[in-house]
Design a protein around this motif. Sequence first.
Motif, PDB file in Angstrom:
ATOM      1  N   THR A  41       0.957  -1.250  -0.062  1.00  0.00           N
ATOM      2  CA  THR A  41       0.007  -0.050  -0.180  1.00  0.00           C
ATOM      3  C   THR A  41       0.648   1.185   0.233  1.00  0.00           C
ATOM      4  O   THR A  41       1.972   1.361   0.857  1.00  0.00           O
ATOM      5  CB  THR A  41      -0.964  -0.152   1.357  1.00  0.00           C
ATOM      6  OG1 THR A  41      -1.363  -1.234   1.437  1.00  0.00           O
ATOM      7  CG2 THR A  41      -2.004   1.105   1.024  1.00  0.00           C
ATOM      8  N   TYR A 123       0.138   6.326   5.966  1.00  0.00           N
ATOM      9  CA  TYR A 123      -1.105   5.706   6.293  1.00  0.00           C
ATOM     10  C   TYR A 123      -0.824   4.154   6.379  1.00  0.00           C
ATOM     11  O   TYR A 123      -1.886   3.335   7.069  1.00  0.00           O
ATOM     12  CB  TYR A 123      -2.144   5.897   5.033  1.00  0.00           C
ATOM     13  CG  TYR A 123      -2.818   7.313   5.139  1.00  0.00           C
ATOM     14  CD1 TYR A 123      -3.926   7.751   5.910  1.00  0.00           C
ATOM     15  CD2 TYR A 123      -2.053   8.325   4.492  1.00  0.00           C
ATOM     16  CE1 TYR A 123      -4.210   8.842   6.066  1.00  0.00           C
ATOM     17  CE2 TYR A 123      -2.627   9.474   4.525  1.00  0.00           C
ATOM     18  CZ  TYR A 123      -3.634   9.788   5.217  1.00  0.00           C
ATOM     19  OH  TYR A 123      -4.305  11.038   5.347  1.00  0.00           O
ATOM     20  N   SER A 124       0.122   3.641   5.600  1.00  0.00           N
ATOM     21  CA  SER A 124       0.363   2.018   5.813  1.00  0.00           C
ATOM     22  C   SER A 124       1.690   1.718   5.553  1.00  0.00           C
ATOM     23  O   SER A 124       2.018   0.966   4.995  1.00  0.00           O
ATOM     24  CB  SER A 124      -0.426   1.416   4.651  1.00  0.00           C
ATOM     25  OG  SER A 124      -1.947   1.252   5.016  1.00  0.00           O
ATOM     26  N   ARG A 176      -2.824  10.111  -1.946  1.00  0.00           N
ATOM     27  CA  ARG A 176      -3.947  10.640  -2.181  1.00  0.00           C
ATOM     28  C   ARG A 176      -4.025  10.767  -3.813  1.00  0.00           C
ATOM     29  O   ARG A 176      -5.170  11.145  -4.218  1.00  0.00           O
ATOM     30  CB  ARG A 176      -3.879  12.174  -1.505  1.00  0.00           C
ATOM     31  CG  ARG A 176      -3.794  11.989  -0.050  1.00  0.00           C
ATOM     32  CD  ARG A 176      -5.726  12.052   0.266  1.00  0.00           C
ATOM     33  NE  ARG A 176      -5.613  11.719   1.481  1.00  0.00           N
ATOM     34  CZ  ARG A 176      -6.462  10.583   1.904  1.00  0.00           C
ATOM     35  NH1 ARG A 176      -7.249   9.641   0.958  1.00  0.00           N
ATOM     36  NH2 ARG A 176      -6.671  10.102   3.035  1.00  0.00           N
ATOM     37  N   HIS A 179      -5.106   6.564  -4.190  1.00  0.00           N
ATOM     38  CA  HIS A 179      -6.542   6.297  -3.818  1.00  0.00           C
ATOM     39  C   HIS A 179      -7.546   7.305  -3.765  1.00  0.00           C
ATOM     40  O   HIS A 179      -8.323   7.461  -3.095  1.00  0.00           O
ATOM     41  CB  HIS A 179      -6.302   5.737  -2.216  1.00  0.00           C
ATOM     42  CG  HIS A 179      -5.464   4.527  -2.011  1.00  0.00           C
ATOM     43  ND1 HIS A 179      -4.942   4.249  -0.987  1.00  0.00           N
ATOM     44  CD2 HIS A 179      -5.179   3.652  -3.221  1.00  0.00           C
ATOM     45  CE1 HIS A 179      -4.385   3.127  -1.132  1.00  0.00           C
ATOM     46  NE2 HIS A 179      -4.510   2.720  -2.604  1.00  0.00           N
ATOM     47  N   THR A 180      -7.508   8.181  -4.945  1.00  0.00           N
ATOM     48  CA  THR A 180      -8.747   9.046  -5.294  1.00  0.00           C
ATOM     49  C   THR A 180      -9.218   8.535  -6.482  1.00  0.00           C
ATOM     50  O   THR A 180      -8.481   8.014  -7.637  1.00  0.00           O
ATOM     51  CB  THR A 180      -7.956  10.397  -5.615  1.00  0.00           C
ATOM     52  OG1 THR A 180      -7.577  11.019  -4.419  1.00  0.00           O
ATOM     53  CG2 THR A 180      -8.870  11.309  -6.476  1.00  0.00           C
ATOM     54  N   PRO A 378      -7.877   0.639  16.618  1.00  0.00           N
ATOM     55  CA  PRO A 378      -7.114   0.299  15.561  1.00  0.00           C
ATOM     56  C   PRO A 378      -7.519  -1.006  14.782  1.00  0.00           C
ATOM     57  O   PRO A 378      -8.476  -1.708  15.157  1.00  0.00           O
ATOM     58  CB  PRO A 378      -5.745  -0.067  16.369  1.00  0.00           C
ATOM     59  CG  PRO A 378      -6.164  -0.508  17.738  1.00  0.00           C
ATOM     60  CD  PRO A 378      -7.714   0.341  18.047  1.00  0.00           C
ATOM     61  N   PRO A 379      -6.812  -1.434  13.584  1.00  0.00           N
ATOM     62  CA  PRO A 379      -7.355  -2.478  12.929  1.00  0.00           C
ATOM     63  C   PRO A 379      -7.010  -3.760  13.886  1.00  0.00           C
ATOM     64  O   PRO A 379      -6.128  -3.590  14.528  1.00  0.00           O
ATOM     65  CB  PRO A 379      -6.176  -2.633  11.575  1.00  0.00           C
ATOM     66  CG  PRO A 379      -5.343  -1.534  11.667  1.00  0.00           C
ATOM     67  CD  PRO A 379      -5.775  -0.633  12.798  1.00  0.00           C
ATOM     68  N   CYS A 410       0.071  -8.683   8.131  1.00  0.00           N
ATOM     69  CA  CYS A 410      -1.140  -8.676   9.170  1.00  0.00           C
ATOM     70  C   CYS A 410      -0.849  -8.936  10.577  1.00  0.00           C
ATOM     71  O   CYS A 410      -1.304  -8.377  11.610  1.00  0.00           O
ATOM     72  CB  CYS A 410      -2.254  -9.608   8.609  1.00  0.00           C
ATOM     73  SG  CYS A 410      -3.104  -9.064   7.647  1.00  0.00           S
ATOM     74  N   LEU A 413       0.038  -6.584  13.725  1.00  0.00           N
ATOM     75  CA  LEU A 413      -0.927  -6.180  14.669  1.00  0.00           C
ATOM     76  C   LEU A 413      -0.913  -6.857  16.131  1.00  0.00           C
ATOM     77  O   LEU A 413      -1.482  -6.602  16.909  1.00  0.00           O
ATOM     78  CB  LEU A 413      -2.425  -6.485  14.068  1.00  0.00           C
ATOM     79  CG  LEU A 413      -2.835  -5.533  12.863  1.00  0.00           C
ATOM     80  CD1 LEU A 413      -3.956  -6.024  12.489  1.00  0.00           C
ATOM     81  CD2 LEU A 413      -2.486  -4.125  13.070  1.00  0.00           C
ATOM     82  N   MET A 485      -2.555  -8.742   3.839  1.00  0.00           N
ATOM     83  CA  MET A 485      -2.569  -7.314   4.220  1.00  0.00           C
ATOM     84  C   MET A 485      -2.727  -6.380   2.985  1.00  0.00           C
ATOM     85  O   MET A 485      -3.403  -5.458   2.844  1.00  0.00           O
ATOM     86  CB  MET A 485      -1.227  -6.859   4.879  1.00  0.00           C
ATOM     87  CG  MET A 485      -1.170  -5.443   5.259  1.00  0.00           C
ATOM     88  SD  MET A 485      -2.765  -5.217   6.627  1.00  0.00           S
ATOM     89  CE  MET A 485      -1.550  -5.146   8.112  1.00  0.00           C
ATOM     90  N   THR A 486      -2.055  -6.856   1.833  1.00  0.00           N
ATOM     91  CA  THR A 486      -2.205  -6.182   0.430  1.00  0.00           C
ATOM     92  C   THR A 486      -3.182  -6.403  -0.410  1.00  0.00           C
ATOM     93  O   THR A 486      -3.487  -5.966  -1.525  1.00  0.00           O
ATOM     94  CB  THR A 486      -0.813  -5.903  -0.106  1.00  0.00           C
ATOM     95  OG1 THR A 486      -0.504  -7.324  -0.250  1.00  0.00           O
ATOM     96  CG2 THR A 486       0.078  -5.277   0.645  1.00  0.00           C
TER      97      THR A 486
END
Lengths: 628, 198
Positions: A41, A123-124, A176, A179-180, A378-379, A410, A413, A485-486
Amino acid sequence: MSSDALRIESPGKRVPLLGNEAIARGAIEAGVSVVSCYPGTPSSEISDALASLSKEFDFYMEYSANEKVALEVAAGAAMAGGKGLAIMKHVGLNVASDAFFTLAYTGVSGSLVIVVCDDPFMYSSQTEQDTRLIARAAHVPLLDPSDPNEARKMIKEAFNISERFGTPVMLRPTTRVCHTTTLIEPGELPKGRKTKLHWDSKRDWYQQYASVPAISRNNRLKLIHRTAEIAKLFEEIGFNELRGQASETGILTSGISYNYVCEAIEIMGLRASILKIGTSFPLPKRKMGKFLETIKRLIVVEEGEPYLEEYVKSIALDANPSVKVYGKENGFLPEPYDYDVPTVIKGISKACGVKPPMDYEDLERRAAAAKKLAPNRPPTFCAGCPHTATFYALRRATKGKAALSGDIGCYGLGFLPPFKGIDSIICMGASLGIASGLQYVIEEPVVAIIGDSTFFHAGLSPLASAIYNRANFTLLILDNSATAMTGFQPNPSTKKHESDDSVAPISIEAVVKGMGAEFVRIVNPFQLDATIETLKAAISFRGVSVVISRQLCVFIMMRNLKMAGKRPESYRIDTELCDGCFLCTKRLGCPAIIQQDKAAQILSETCVGCGVCSQICPGHAIVKAEDR
Amino acid sequence: MDELNIMIVGVGGQGALTLANIMANVANQMDINTVIGEVHGMSQRGGSVFVHLRMGIKVCSPIIPLGRSDVIVGLEFSEPLRYLDFLSKDGSIIVSRTRIIPPLVWAGAAKYPDESAIIEQYKLFSRNLYLIDSLQIANSAGNGLASNIVILGFLASKVNLPFKKDDILHSLESLVPAPILEVNKKAFELGWQEGKRN
């Protein structure tokens, strides 16, 4: 949004596309022949979109084991005259940088485009590094798109520039832009099939590509000359645009920030002239100098490092030494994180000595109480995620006394409560090297925790190193057969597709045994007791012990069940047996279990029936839903 | 239309992006400039998510500036708390009564606020606060998963969108898979009616 919009034939018609899909579309329009990537990401949807279209548009597409391999694959195609495209996130370029810096020297015979997606605000991601600085360090041209439509145009131009000058070219969209979703105008699609190229064995390829010192010294001179030639082109190219209105106030900006600037001056009703930079390396220094001659104050609006700011200050020494520059270095705009319209309005207002149209400080102050009240969210691991079971077992096996060196995926976490099962996360594959260093100096046992995709990405070399150097730690490989995760891209430990048996997954146990690991066990984490005992034995083993905790990612498991028209067998809590000790909620953190006043409750629509909670309930109150 | 900003917030997996896509699909067919700013990756797994839907000729950035969102749509009861500074002075909050308790609460590492405390904050920022039992309504439509579509119906009846109810229903038909289309249309209708009653 959909592969239909990606395929659309009629140019001139506007279709909604995600920024990353627009980049994929641009690559297809450019006639790309080989695409390689490692997902991450915010870049992943570019390759996902391309993967679904490779047959139709006749290009080769691979998910490589890591970004360095991906870049080399695309470069190989470009050496022979093909059109290579490598896609990665910014930290992926760190992995690929050994190849990257040398490829700038050798150049390519066809074209090589590298899409590197930066992630301001992380963000990631683990860092906020600015790829423009790496482009400058490597002397690789870099294009900075401000929106999805420009990104589509730029990647096509990147292939042209690469072919014309024989250099790798980078495209650097930020989160941005990636992911727009917005309406874009696609161009023409290529027609016809591609034919195999020929490798001319009579040509002295080594004079360009064999990077020994004598040849690199020659390539170094060519690199300087090439960069100068490209700089001339970039003085004229349309991506560097003068916008706004003539004014004493100038704004220098690039990428997504350009949009924030446009909206900010519209809201403020401010007259300003704007120079938008699309070619961040090499910069159009003459054009920037001419712009400086027309203004008295300059505000530099850029996310990331003060890159344009540093350059423009040095250009101003010749072009207009009296111009006052406002930016990150004198605190008018923030150095970290991504920007938005209010951030830009605040910076411009301060620089121009005007009042912002809205009292943002007051607004933020008033909103602070509400933000504080919002529950920390959180996730989390999904209901039925095998990592929940593995981290529970790990905590029981170590009794909370071990150094836990984690990795990226993942399972990262697992650092969160209730597990606190990871102490460090540095970068892809770092769990093993860090574990090796830790075990030299501490008394407590050391566990390295890594997923299957990350193991093949960057875990093989440090494992060889650890075994060879007789390190003493436990390697816990969480094999869920997924790059989860991706977005479930294939990796060497998985099939290429669910229905594709043409390639056998590479056996992790065969790899670790082949490297000489003596203690190698495979556990099913849903069998908690066995997993705990195995982990205990592994930790007490002297040397590198390997435990592979193997259970399919619950997301894929559920998808398979759904396709077979089946539902999972969920569990329920017998309220007469539940004494409200809440070990299940406190120790597992499963989103399917909630606490009521006196008893726990399982949300039947969320529970997927892994049965882990039923194994830890001291009162045996958790039973299969149908056993009534 | 100059500018209409809708912020949709919730928990990963609740269908915030789907709502934005359905409305953007209608707007796109009418050639209204639309921009959707999304989040991907980490935050999707049960974390807090937000989607910015922006429509109109004045819009260029994918992120709604603070103080300029016409509506905040909350698919989860407490989630709008994080984003109240985005709301414009006359903006509306449309929020589901559905609560999703983060598992961290059970581990003692987070606290889920009381209903009255949440509502008090919402009222500080908006005179137009609407609470909706979206899950209950979706269940009565036949599937609790259509909660987000109930809220879409409610939103469409409350907010002056640049398109009509029927346009949204057509968009649903083109975006929602056939087996769950009827449930979703019913959910939309029930949400619409709830909005009209409110």
